[in-house]
Design a protein around this motif. Sequence first.
Motif, short mmCIF file in Angstrom:
data_model
loop_
_atom_site.label_atom_id
_atom_site.label_comp_id
_atom_site.label_asym_id
_atom_site.label_seq_id
_atom_site.Cartn_x
_atom_site.Cartn_y
_atom_site.Cartn_z
N ALA A 91 -37.11 42.98 -35.72
CA ALA A 91 -36.42 41.81 -36.23
C ALA A 91 -37.27 40.55 -36.04
N PHE A 92 -38.18 40.58 -35.06
CA PHE A 92 -39.10 39.47 -34.81
C PHE A 92 -40.53 39.99 -34.86
N TYR A 93 -41.46 39.09 -35.13
CA TYR A 93 -42.87 39.46 -35.10
C TYR A 93 -43.65 38.36 -34.40
N THR A 94 -44.71 38.74 -33.73
CA THR A 94 -45.49 37.78 -32.96
C THR A 94 -46.39 36.94 -33.87
N VAL A 95 -46.65 35.72 -33.46
CA VAL A 95 -47.53 34.81 -34.19
C VAL A 95 -48.51 34.20 -33.19
N ASP A 96 -49.66 33.79 -33.69
CA ASP A 96 -50.66 33.16 -32.83
C ASP A 96 -50.20 31.77 -32.41
N VAL A 97 -50.45 31.44 -31.16
CA VAL A 97 -50.14 30.11 -30.63
C VAL A 97 -51.43 29.52 -30.08
N TRP A 98 -51.87 28.42 -30.66
CA TRP A 98 -53.12 27.81 -30.22
C TRP A 98 -53.12 26.33 -30.56
N VAL A 99 -53.92 25.56 -29.83
CA VAL A 99 -54.01 24.11 -30.04
C VAL A 99 -54.99 23.87 -31.19
N LYS A 100 -54.50 23.33 -32.28
CA LYS A 100 -55.33 23.14 -33.47
C LYS A 100 -56.14 21.86 -33.42
N SER A 101 -55.69 20.88 -32.65
CA SER A 101 -56.42 19.62 -32.56
C SER A 101 -56.00 18.88 -31.28
N ILE A 102 -56.96 18.67 -30.39
CA ILE A 102 -56.67 17.93 -29.16
C ILE A 102 -56.29 16.50 -29.49
N GLY A 103 -56.98 15.89 -30.46
CA GLY A 103 -56.69 14.50 -30.84
C GLY A 103 -55.27 14.33 -31.35
N THR A 104 -54.83 15.26 -32.20
CA THR A 104 -53.46 15.18 -32.72
C THR A 104 -52.44 15.39 -31.61
#
Length: 510
Positions: free
Chosen positions: A158-171
Amino acid sequence: MLRKIRLTLAIIFWLLITWLLLDFTGTAQAYLGWMAKVQFIPALLALNIGALLFVVALTLLTGRIYCSIICPLGVMQDFIAWLRRKKNKYNYSPAKDVLRYSVLVVACASLALGVAWLGGLIFPYSTYGRIVSVILAPLYKLANNGLALIAEHHDSYAFYTVDVWVKSIGTLVIALLTLGIIAVLAWKNGRTWCNTICPVGTLLGLISKQSFLKVNIDAEKCKNCRKCERNCKAACIDLDTHTVDYSRCVVCGNCLEQCKFDALKFSSCSAPLAPHPQKADEGRRAVLTGVALLAGTAIAKAQSKIEPKTTDGGFADIVKKKKVRREKLITPPGSLSIRNLRSHCTACQLCIDACPNDVLRPSSSLDRFMQPEVSYERGYCRPECNRCSQVCPTSAIRPVTVEERTAIQVGHAVWTRDLCVPVKNEKPCGLCSRKCPAQAIQMVPLHAGVHQDGWRWRDADNNEIPREKVLLIPVINEEKCIGCGACENLCPSNPISAIYVEGHEVHREI
């Protein structure tokens, strides 16, 4: 009754638009995408006449109730102020006109000059979008991943995993700073951000001075208990003169609920306006109103030279990929051109967070800070995906169908001979050709004279060559290439990809 209705609608709208910003499955967009499009600045940039007329008509009828129901940043401030749980905590303060109108002029100038990201730092929807997408969305995804692991343990998907990462330190830093400042101001003084910084609040405040329904004070019934004044989060009720500054009143209804003497009415009866600002400022305000309305539709006047962007390659993790230099930025399909994206995007991060391929990330370049740019080190832009174009509320990325997406050329692949595996290592490869979804890459013999005879390969002397000994190199058909980045992402050449995508300043159709 007014306060209860307003509060109910505000909570519902706030929760739903927050889910819209958090959802990574695309489910919310199908039902709630209109909530982003009725936000004032996105509607202005997208020339959404229906939404603009609705907001203006609502303001002319009821005052700045938009700020208390539809604007998610305004409702968030109300929630933070509510957490303090202290009555009689506010006091009347004169409007800070110099600051609020200066900010409005700067915001209008940023739109007119095609640097919408600068105004996006303070535009309410883009500000709230960054806070949710950069700060809350990773937590939401981590919770989802936890549920996915639990579901998998019980043989459920019912759920699926997704990537979690910081895309921009500035943002991330900008989002944290903005949240901190707004939270402190809301905790101490309620709607300070809305009435001194927010350009939308300032502009709608000018319109709301002419609203049909207003909060009016009956001086004869008023006992000067000051409960209304001390519970006005906009600090716009002056009981010394029994007036309300309608340019700052957000029609929250707190004052009406506090008055026990029936001295306050939300009606069409006229009442004297607060003495701030002076009548001498009316002409200047009218000019600013016109500038604000026109600035959103202005064509960008200047376009700075695009700084070359770089990216790294694909799945060969033995040696970390180095970034590839590009002469032109790659922008998402549907953005039409670098100029259109830069002049319309307010950096709300909705498209970046919605991208399922991890291709979009915030730019660190000052001329397009926090606006989306395409990079292929974690994936490639799949031709069957049009998610970013479906969620953008400002028309910085125009809606495109999947069929239209496959014909949009955002760039073209460029081959670097000396880095290619068959040339550098004298080993066969051909991965770029096999994985190209547009079939824009053909493999040809590296050495002169090598040719194919049926299913056999022969050299210049017509001697047969074993297939595994034939070295083939890619030839790119730029007319068919759509710049999806599959070749760059999957190229096994380390530490630099032998094939990369060069962006097009103006997109083409093939």
